[in-house]
Design a protein around this motif. Structure first.
Motif, PDB file in Angstrom:
ATOM      1  N   THR A 121      -2.322   2.887  10.140  1.00 62.29           N
ATOM      2  CA  THR A 121      -1.901   2.386   8.830  1.00 62.29           C
ATOM      3  C   THR A 121      -1.075   3.439   8.105  1.00 62.29           C
ATOM      4  O   THR A 121      -0.011   3.141   7.540  1.00 62.29           O
ATOM      5  CB  THR A 121      -3.130   2.005   7.990  1.00 62.29           C
ATOM      6  OG1 THR A 121      -3.869   0.987   8.663  1.00 62.29           O
ATOM      7  CG2 THR A 121      -2.701   1.472   6.620  1.00 62.29           C
ATOM      8  N   LEU A 122      -1.544   4.680   8.113  1.00 63.87           N
ATOM      9  CA  LEU A 122      -0.810   5.751   7.445  1.00 63.87           C
ATOM     10  C   LEU A 122       0.564   5.955   8.069  1.00 63.87           C
ATOM     11  O   LEU A 122       1.566   6.135   7.369  1.00 63.87           O
ATOM     12  CB  LEU A 122      -1.617   7.052   7.516  1.00 63.87           C
ATOM     13  CG  LEU A 122      -2.943   7.081   6.747  1.00 63.87           C
ATOM     14  CD1 LEU A 122      -3.670   8.405   7.003  1.00 63.87           C
ATOM     15  CD2 LEU A 122      -2.729   6.885   5.260  1.00 63.87           C
ATOM     16  N   GLU A 123       0.636   5.915   9.404  1.00 66.04           N
ATOM     17  CA  GLU A 123       1.914   6.138  10.074  1.00 66.04           C
ATOM     18  C   GLU A 123       2.888   4.989   9.828  1.00 66.04           C
ATOM     19  O   GLU A 123       4.088   5.206   9.654  1.00 66.04           O
ATOM     20  CB  GLU A 123       1.675   6.336  11.574  1.00 66.04           C
ATOM     21  CG  GLU A 123       0.989   7.660  11.894  1.00 66.04           C
ATOM     22  CD  GLU A 123       0.553   7.760  13.340  1.00 66.04           C
ATOM     23  OE1 GLU A 123       0.860   6.829  14.123  1.00 66.04           O
ATOM     24  OE2 GLU A 123      -0.088   8.764  13.697  1.00 66.04           O
TER      25      GLU A 123
ATOM     26  N   GLY B 280       2.842  10.954  -0.122  1.00 63.21           N
ATOM     27  CA  GLY B 280       4.195  11.091   0.358  1.00 63.21           C
ATOM     28  C   GLY B 280       4.249  10.852   1.850  1.00 63.21           C
ATOM     29  O   GLY B 280       3.220  10.920   2.534  1.00 63.21           O
ATOM     30  N   PRO B 281       5.437  10.567   2.418  1.00 60.93           N
ATOM     31  CA  PRO B 281       5.515  10.233   3.837  1.00 60.93           C
ATOM     32  C   PRO B 281       5.048  11.343   4.763  1.00 60.93           C
ATOM     33  O   PRO B 281       4.387  11.081   5.766  1.00 60.93           O
ATOM     34  CB  PRO B 281       7.003   9.910   4.046  1.00 60.93           C
ATOM     35  CG  PRO B 281       7.713  10.551   2.895  1.00 60.93           C
ATOM     36  CD  PRO B 281       6.750  10.509   1.749  1.00 60.93           C
ATOM     37  N   VAL B 282       5.361  12.605   4.458  1.00 62.00           N
ATOM     38  CA  VAL B 282       4.922  13.705   5.309  1.00 62.00           C
ATOM     39  C   VAL B 282       3.403  13.843   5.241  1.00 62.00           C
ATOM     40  O   VAL B 282       2.730  14.024   6.257  1.00 62.00           O
ATOM     41  CB  VAL B 282       5.607  15.023   4.899  1.00 62.00           C
ATOM     42  CG1 VAL B 282       5.028  16.200   5.683  1.00 62.00           C
ATOM     43  CG2 VAL B 282       7.108  14.935   5.144  1.00 62.00           C
TER      44      VAL B 282
ATOM     45  N   PRO C  59       0.789  -1.210   0.000  1.00 60.87           N
ATOM     46  CA  PRO C  59       0.000   0.000   0.000  1.00 60.87           C
ATOM     47  C   PRO C  59       0.822   1.261   0.000  1.00 60.87           C
ATOM     48  O   PRO C  59       0.413   2.276  -0.523  1.00 60.87           O
ATOM     49  CB  PRO C  59      -0.833  -0.119   1.287  1.00 60.87           C
ATOM     50  CG  PRO C  59      -0.802  -1.538   1.649  1.00 60.87           C
ATOM     51  CD  PRO C  59       0.437  -2.098   1.098  1.00 60.87           C
ATOM     52  N   GLY C  60       1.999   1.211   0.654  1.00 55.21           N
ATOM     53  CA  GLY C  60       2.805   2.420   0.731  1.00 55.21           C
ATOM     54  C   GLY C  60       3.336   2.872  -0.598  1.00 55.21           C
ATOM     55  O   GLY C  60       3.706   4.020  -0.764  1.00 55.21           O
ATOM     56  N   ARG C  61       3.411   1.965  -1.613  1.00 53.13           N
ATOM     57  CA  ARG C  61       3.973   2.340  -2.887  1.00 53.13           C
ATOM     58  C   ARG C  61       2.907   2.531  -3.956  1.00 53.13           C
ATOM     59  O   ARG C  61       2.902   3.496  -4.687  1.00 53.13           O
ATOM     60  CB  ARG C  61       4.981   1.270  -3.337  1.00 53.13           C
ATOM     61  CG  ARG C  61       5.600   1.506  -4.707  1.00 53.13           C
ATOM     62  CD  ARG C  61       6.425   2.777  -4.708  1.00 53.13           C
ATOM     63  NE  ARG C  61       7.562   2.656  -3.825  1.00 53.13           N
ATOM     64  CZ  ARG C  61       8.752   2.195  -4.214  1.00 53.13           C
ATOM     65  NH1 ARG C  61       8.942   1.809  -5.444  1.00 53.13           N
ATOM     66  NH2 ARG C  61       9.750   2.137  -3.365  1.00 53.13           N
ATOM     67  N   SER C  62       1.945   1.603  -4.030  1.00 56.15           N
ATOM     68  CA  SER C  62       1.007   1.629  -5.131  1.00 56.15           C
ATOM     69  C   SER C  62      -0.416   1.912  -4.715  1.00 56.15           C
ATOM     70  O   SER C  62      -1.264   2.134  -5.546  1.00 56.15           O
ATOM     71  CB  SER C  62       1.049   0.278  -5.872  1.00 56.15           C
ATOM     72  OG  SER C  62       0.667  -0.773  -5.011  1.00 56.15           O
TER      73      SER C  62
ATOM     74  N   ARG D 145       9.471   5.062   5.073  1.00 59.30           N
ATOM     75  CA  ARG D 145      10.197   5.984   4.192  1.00 59.30           C
ATOM     76  C   ARG D 145      10.666   7.238   4.910  1.00 59.30           C
ATOM     77  O   ARG D 145      11.145   8.172   4.272  1.00 59.30           O
ATOM     78  CB  ARG D 145       9.283   6.390   3.019  1.00 59.30           C
ATOM     79  CG  ARG D 145       8.985   5.247   2.069  1.00 59.30           C
ATOM     80  CD  ARG D 145       8.097   5.723   0.924  1.00 59.30           C
ATOM     81  NE  ARG D 145       6.703   5.834   1.345  1.00 59.30           N
ATOM     82  CZ  ARG D 145       5.775   6.500   0.662  1.00 59.30           C
ATOM     83  NH1 ARG D 145       6.101   7.146  -0.431  1.00 59.30           N
ATOM     84  NH2 ARG D 145       4.539   6.535   1.088  1.00 59.30           N
ATOM     85  N   LEU D 146      10.540   7.261   6.238  1.00 60.54           N
ATOM     86  CA  LEU D 146      10.851   8.477   6.997  1.00 60.54           C
ATOM     87  C   LEU D 146      11.658   8.098   8.230  1.00 60.54           C
ATOM     88  O   LEU D 146      11.295   7.163   8.939  1.00 60.54           O
ATOM     89  CB  LEU D 146       9.535   9.146   7.415  1.00 60.54           C
ATOM     90  CG  LEU D 146       9.520  10.640   7.733  1.00 60.54           C
ATOM     91  CD1 LEU D 146       9.873  11.462   6.497  1.00 60.54           C
ATOM     92  CD2 LEU D 146       8.143  11.031   8.242  1.00 60.54           C
TER      93      LEU D 146
END
Length: 315
Positions: free
Chosen positions: A243-245, A32-34, A22-25, A251-252
């Motif tokens: 999930t978002l964090e 973006g991570p921020v 999910p983080g990529r596609s 990537r952060l």
């Protein structure tokens, strides 16, 4: 975080999620991570404001139990994580993540049952701020953390002497567990694909709090309105933000993520105004400006360093 051989989060990026994760596609990847961190913060604080309205129905521990149970069910159904093929260290990491997550939630809701939402989040965010200083070896990051800390105390009115001491203690404890959550979330994200580790950790947290919630709320946990509101809190404050964090932490760097958490008091103040009718004073607005300035500075400082090679995948 049981072994000392792993690279410290202050000097390494967490590996990006693989193709298809999910983080990529997924639909969230374009943020973006921020953006992922900020969207998670907005969701969790508005969920916390809703939870405050639910506490008269189920109590603090009852709300935590409903939130964790509903979130665990959703994540387990959606992710369907594998139970086989994981090492003992993998399971130890996910259990520690679940304990940190449950402790953070339980202590925070005990705090907001005794003190207002804004000061509770203000005190809680001291945990991530402390992590940002300890994890980073660059003086500039300590400067941004100090600026954010000044804003945090200004948002709290410059002092907390009039607050319930037990509520303050619970909020500070929640901050310590929040720092642990950041570290174990990063470790879990590296050891488990997509959000599988999050789903398993949420189940651990739910099982830990189930006896406590039943003891405090009893049959009130089965009230349809209470269940519906608790499920809404779970989606806003657990499923979506965690999930978002977790995706962002792949990537952060952990210390940059921790300073981004300084925005939480500002977001909480906004949620309190819109949902609970808590107006912002000039002092609170100035505090929010300080916190936002510190966050922007931290992100710009990190961006200026360029990319740092990611550590090798953990066994």
């Amino acid at each position: 975080m049981s072994t000392s051989s792993h690279t410290a989060p202050s000097t390494q990026h967490v590996p990006a999620s693989p193709e298809g994760a999910p983080g990529r596609s997924g639909s969230f990847g374009s943020l973006g991570p921020v953006g992922l961190v900020l969207a998670g913060g907005i969701s969790v604080q508005f969920g916390a404001a809703v939870a405050v309205t639910l506490m008269p129905r189920a109590g603090a521990l009852g709300v935590v139990t409903l939130r964790l149970l509903a979130a665990a069910v959703v994540l387990l159904v959606v992710c369907r994580p594998r139970l086989r093929g994981h090492s003992r260290t993998d399971w130890g990491t996910v259990i520690a993540f679940g304990i940190a997550m449950g402790g953070m939630n339980g202590l925070f809701y005990e705090a907001v049952a005794r003190i207002p939402l804004g000061p509770a989040v203000t005190l809680e965010v001291l945990g991530p701020l402390a992590l940002s200083v300890l994890a980073s070896h660059r003086a500039i990051n300590a400067l941004w953390a100090a600026l954010a800390l000044a804003g945090v105390f200004l948002l709290g009115g410059g002092g907390f002497g009039d607050l319930d001491p037990t509520g303050v203690a619970f909020a500070l404890g929640a901050g310590a567990m929040w720092a642990a959550y950041i570290l174990f979330s990063a470790r879990t994200g590296r050891r488990f694909p997509q959000a599988d580790g999050l789903a398993l950790a949420m189940a651990v947290a739910a099982l830990l709090f189930l006896p406590l919630g039943i003891a405090e709320a009893g049959s009130r946990l089965l009230n349809p309105t209470t269940v519906a509101l608790g499920s809404a809190v779970a989606l806003l404050s657990s499923v979506l933000p965690y999930t978002l964090e977790l995706l962002a932490l792949r990537r952060l760097p952990a210390h940059t993520f921790a300073i981004l958490m300084s925005l939480e008091p500002a977001i909480a103040a906004t949620a309190g105004f819109l949902i609970l009718g808590q107006a912002l004073s000039v002092t609170e607005a100035a505090a929010i400006a300080l916190v936002i300035a510190a966050t922007i500075g931290a992100v710009r400082s990190q961006a200026g360093r360029g990319k740092v090679p990611a550590p090798a995948p953990e066994a």
